[in-house]
Scaffold this motif. Structure first.
Motif, PDB file in Angstrom:
ATOM      1  N   GLY A  95      43.759  40.598  43.104  1.00  0.00           N
ATOM      2  CA  GLY A  95      44.052  41.024  44.462  1.00  0.00           C
ATOM      3  C   GLY A  95      42.843  40.924  45.375  1.00  0.00           C
ATOM      4  N   LYS A  96      41.696  40.499  44.831  1.00  0.00           N
ATOM      5  CA  LYS A  96      40.456  40.439  45.611  1.00  0.00           C
ATOM      6  C   LYS A  96      40.105  38.992  45.918  1.00  0.00           C
ATOM      7  N   LEU A 139      47.085  36.360  33.850  1.00  0.00           N
ATOM      8  CA  LEU A 139      46.485  37.625  33.399  1.00  0.00           C
ATOM      9  C   LEU A 139      45.886  38.406  34.561  1.00  0.00           C
ATOM     10  N   ASP A 140      46.379  39.608  34.769  1.00  0.00           N
ATOM     11  CA  ASP A 140      45.833  40.486  35.812  1.00  0.00           C
ATOM     12  C   ASP A 140      44.369  40.800  35.510  1.00  0.00           C
ATOM     13  N   HIS A 141      43.514  40.596  36.494  1.00  0.00           N
ATOM     14  CA  HIS A 141      42.084  40.821  36.292  1.00  0.00           C
ATOM     15  C   HIS A 141      41.760  42.307  36.255  1.00  0.00           C
ATOM     16  N   GLU A 142      42.443  43.096  37.105  1.00  0.00           N
ATOM     17  CA  GLU A 142      42.132  44.521  37.209  1.00  0.00           C
ATOM     18  C   GLU A 142      43.268  45.345  36.604  1.00  0.00           C
ATOM     19  N   MET A 143      43.065  45.810  35.362  1.00  0.00           N
ATOM     20  CA  MET A 143      44.040  46.683  34.696  1.00  0.00           C
ATOM     21  C   MET A 143      43.318  47.865  34.073  1.00  0.00           C
ATOM     22  N   ILE A 200      44.579  33.021  40.658  1.00  0.00           N
ATOM     23  CA  ILE A 200      45.649  33.042  41.642  1.00  0.00           C
ATOM     24  C   ILE A 200      45.601  34.378  42.366  1.00  0.00           C
ATOM     25  N   LEU A 201      45.541  34.340  43.683  1.00  0.00           N
ATOM     26  CA  LEU A 201      45.558  35.581  44.450  1.00  0.00           C
ATOM     27  C   LEU A 201      46.955  36.191  44.419  1.00  0.00           C
ATOM     28  N   LYS A 202      47.020  37.502  44.341  1.00  0.00           N
ATOM     29  CA  LYS A 202      48.318  38.165  44.270  1.00  0.00           C
ATOM     30  C   LYS A 202      49.086  38.097  45.592  1.00  0.00           C
ATOM     31  N   THR A 203      48.422  37.656  46.646  1.00  0.00           N
ATOM     32  CA  THR A 203      49.105  37.460  47.929  1.00  0.00           C
ATOM     33  C   THR A 203      49.792  36.093  47.996  1.00  0.00           C
TER      34      THR A 203
END
Length: 252
Positions: free
Chosen positions: A212-213, A180-184, A231-234
């Motif tokens: 992403g943070k 789940l993306d944290h920032e949407m 999980i980091l998006k990188t």
């Protein structure tokens, strides 16, 4: 398990389309032709192993049909095989998520190559029933497609492009894990998690945040919501696969 079919979508059942279907039949690959309209697609959705979009004398599908196909294939963890001229295939750019297109064939079609591909893909689809299922939720279509591409060989992957689409999907489907993306925008990850935890039907589904943070304060804020992890998006492909493998091994 219900027998699945290859669903051939077209604007017109031409001679060449009938030849293609005959080749599938001769190779004992179940198939069905339907016109590319939303009502007909919805009636066979539960039976689809994968879709073949045949663009030729029947033209190309309308934008609303392609939009619907995007949603259907994303939600059903499906794929699309495309047949058409270069201009037809180019027309799909930006209308169908890149990660949903398994393979493109240019007309005139090499029927033998097509049937070989269809047989392999059909077998893989039928074997997919034993895989763990993951719903990836992110508002970035490029990132959704990337993660799906990374995971599709090992997991049954569903996609949702917004928090509310995820909630709607989970109202009808079960999964083993949500990324789940944290920032949407509109409904962000924390809000989605809150909604899931307040619903008896979804409260026990494991959730890992995608973020992403990586600074300490951001990580602490994410973990305070008590997800299964983050999980980091990188993250690189092998790192993501390793994380998921470890998670499912511990879950048993």
């Amino acid at each position: 398990m219900q027998e699945k079919k290859v669903i051939v979508l077209g604007g017109k059942q031409t001679f060449l389309v009938r030849v293609l279907i005959k080749k599938l039949d001769e190779n004992k690959i179940p198939c069905q032709y339907i016109d590319w309209n939303i009502n007909d697609i919805s009636t066979v959705r539960s039976e689809a192993a994968f879709y073949v979009l045949y663009m030729g004398e029947g033209g190309v599908p309308a934008d609303e049909v392609l939009h619907y196909m995007n949603d259907v294939i994303s939600e059903d963890s499906g794929v699309l095989v495309v047949i058409g001229e270069d201009t037809d295939i180019a027309y799909l750019g930006g209308k169908i998520l890149e990660g949903l297109i398994y393979k493109s064939f240019k007309r005139p079609v090499d029927n033998e190559a097509f049937v070989t591909m269809a047989g392999i893909l059909y077998q893989k689809t039928m074997e997919c029933g034993n895989k763990k299922s993951i719903l990836v939720v992110d508002d970035d279509p490029s990132y959704l497609s990337l993660v799906r591409e990374w995971l599709k060989d090992d997991y049954k992957v569903y996609m949702a492009a917004s928090g509310m689409n995820a909630i709607k999907f989970l109202g009808k489907n079960k999964v083993d894990l949500i990324l789940l993306d944290h920032e949407m925008p509109v409904t962000d990850g924390p809000k989605v998690l809150e909604m899931l935890r307040n619903d008896p039907e979804t409260k026990d589904i494991p959730v890992m945040f995608l973020t992403g943070k990586s600074d300490r304060d951001s990580v602490v804020a994410v973990l305070s919501l008590k997800p299964e992890g983050y999980i980091l998006k990188t993250v690189l492909k092998y790192e993501l696969l390793g994380t998921l493998k470890d998670f499912f091994a511990k879950k048993g």
